[in-house]
Design an enzyme around this catalytic site. Structure first.
Site, PDB file in Angstrom:
ATOM      1  N   LYS A  67      22.042  10.263  45.428  1.00 46.01           N
ATOM      2  CA  LYS A  67      21.547  11.625  45.161  1.00 46.01           C
ATOM      3  C   LYS A  67      21.822  12.612  46.298  1.00 46.01           C
ATOM      4  O   LYS A  67      22.015  13.797  46.061  1.00 46.01           O
ATOM      5  CB  LYS A  67      20.039  11.592  44.870  1.00 46.01           C
ATOM      6  CG  LYS A  67      19.686  11.077  43.489  1.00 46.01           C
ATOM      7  CD  LYS A  67      18.197  11.214  43.238  1.00 46.01           C
ATOM      8  CE  LYS A  67      17.831  10.817  41.824  1.00 46.01           C
ATOM      9  NZ  LYS A  67      16.424  11.087  41.517  1.00 46.01           N
ATOM     10  N   ASP A 104      14.790  16.985  38.557  1.00 47.64           N
ATOM     11  CA  ASP A 104      13.582  16.162  38.761  1.00 47.64           C
ATOM     12  C   ASP A 104      12.320  17.030  38.869  1.00 47.64           C
ATOM     13  O   ASP A 104      11.261  16.663  38.346  1.00 47.64           O
ATOM     14  CB  ASP A 104      13.719  15.308  40.030  1.00 47.64           C
ATOM     15  CG  ASP A 104      14.558  14.055  39.794  1.00 47.64           C
ATOM     16  OD1 ASP A 104      14.634  13.585  38.646  1.00 47.64           O
ATOM     17  OD2 ASP A 104      15.144  13.545  40.769  1.00 47.64           O
TER      18      ASP A 104
END
Ligand code: NAP
Length: 274
Positions: A67, A104
């Site tokens: 990520k 997210d």
């Protein structure tokens, strides 16, 4: 419509629930496409992504451990990805350039308000446990939604301080995490404690405000010890599955052009998966 290809990249990646979620939506909306899971070792990240571009992929999701490493490979970043410093969704543009997003934070907040539509989370402080990537996304969401007092407790104190500074919050010592919950309207476990294979989170709710919502973003298992303890004491609770499902919605929309719904059938399908 030509077949649209997307995937999740990670290492390891075989336990990801993303293929189940996205393929459920491809089927539900009658779209022509596929969503796979592709393991890419960290040392092969750039090469692996180039293969997706060459293979005509519309984009991909990014999971651990890539990520942060994907960030410098992106030609552009949305505001959330920039603030969080991590990318979980990439759209490949027609020239083959990578557009990086972080969904997210969106997923966390959408799941929270979907589960507790009548609660005003801006009225009281929020306590976030953890200071890793997921905690950064949670803090970004809280700040963006107007929560004014964000308290961050983390085992490694310096990381709590760095995270709190980024989002105008306050670091509290890990040893004082329970007492710090006294005023909080929202308590979020964003550590990896409580995950399958990890120790449980030690957190007594004795000091917690009676009207607090207890959220655990860990979704394997679906019901962590923290959530069970909170439910037994009458606190409102929110598990991590909702965040996982809701973060997938804007990613799906970027590739397939449809903003999909999180519905009971999807919850039913994913409920029993390990
Ligand atoms: P990460 O960057 O590795 O961070 C892990 C965090 O857990 C750090 O704050 C770490 O503290 C803390 N921690 C680990 N072991 C600990 C211990 N023994 N005692 C106290 N603290 C400990 O991981 P992440 O990406 O933020 O993910 C954290 C969790 O969120 C994972 O369980 C993941 O599955 C979940 N998650 C859920 C979603 C969702 O959609 N529901 C999305 C993303 C992540 P130190 O800083 O002291 O090491």
């Amino acid at each position: 419509m030509a077949e649209v290809k997307a995937a999740v990249i990670g290492y390891p990646v075989e336990h990801s629930l993303s293929p189940l979620i996205h393929n459920f939506w491809i089927d539900s909306y009658g779209l022509s496409g596929s969503y796979g899971a592709i393991a890419i070792e960290p040392e092969n990240l750039e090469q692996g992504i180039k293969a997706l571009v060459a293979g005509g992929y519309a984009g991909f999701n990014v999971t651990l451990p890539h990520k942060i490493a994907v960030v410098p490979l992106c030609a552009s970043l949305d505001e959330a990805a920039r603030a969080i410093g991590a990318v979980n969704t990439v759209k490949i543009d027609p020239e083959g350039a990578l557009q990086g997003y972080n969904t997210d934070a969106y997923g966390f907040w959408q799941a929270l308000v979907a589960a507790c539509p009548d609660r005003d989370f801006t009225a009281r402080p929020a306590l976030v446990l953890g200071a890793g990537g997921a905690a950064r996304a949670v803090c970004y969401a809280l700040g963006a939604q107007g929560v004014k007092n964000i308290l961050v407790a983390n085992r490694t104190r310096e990381k709590a301080e760095t995270l709190a500074e980024s989002f105008d919050g306050w670091a509290v010592p890990w040893a004082e995490r329970e007492i710090a919950a006294r005023e909080a309207g929202l308590i979020v476990n964003a550590t990896s404690l409580g995950m399958k294979g990890k120790q449980a989170l030690k957190f007594s709710l004795n000091y917690a405000h009676a009207g607090a919502t207890v959220c655990d973003i860990v979704y394997a298992p679906r019901q962590t010890q923290l959530l069970k303890a909170a439910q037994a004491r009458g606190f409102a609770t929110v598990g991590g599955l909702g965040m996982l499902l809701h973060q997938a919605r804007p990613a799906f929309e970027k590739w397939f052009g449809v903003l999909p719904e999180v519905n009971a059938a999807l919850y039913e399908k994913i409920k029993e998966k390990p």
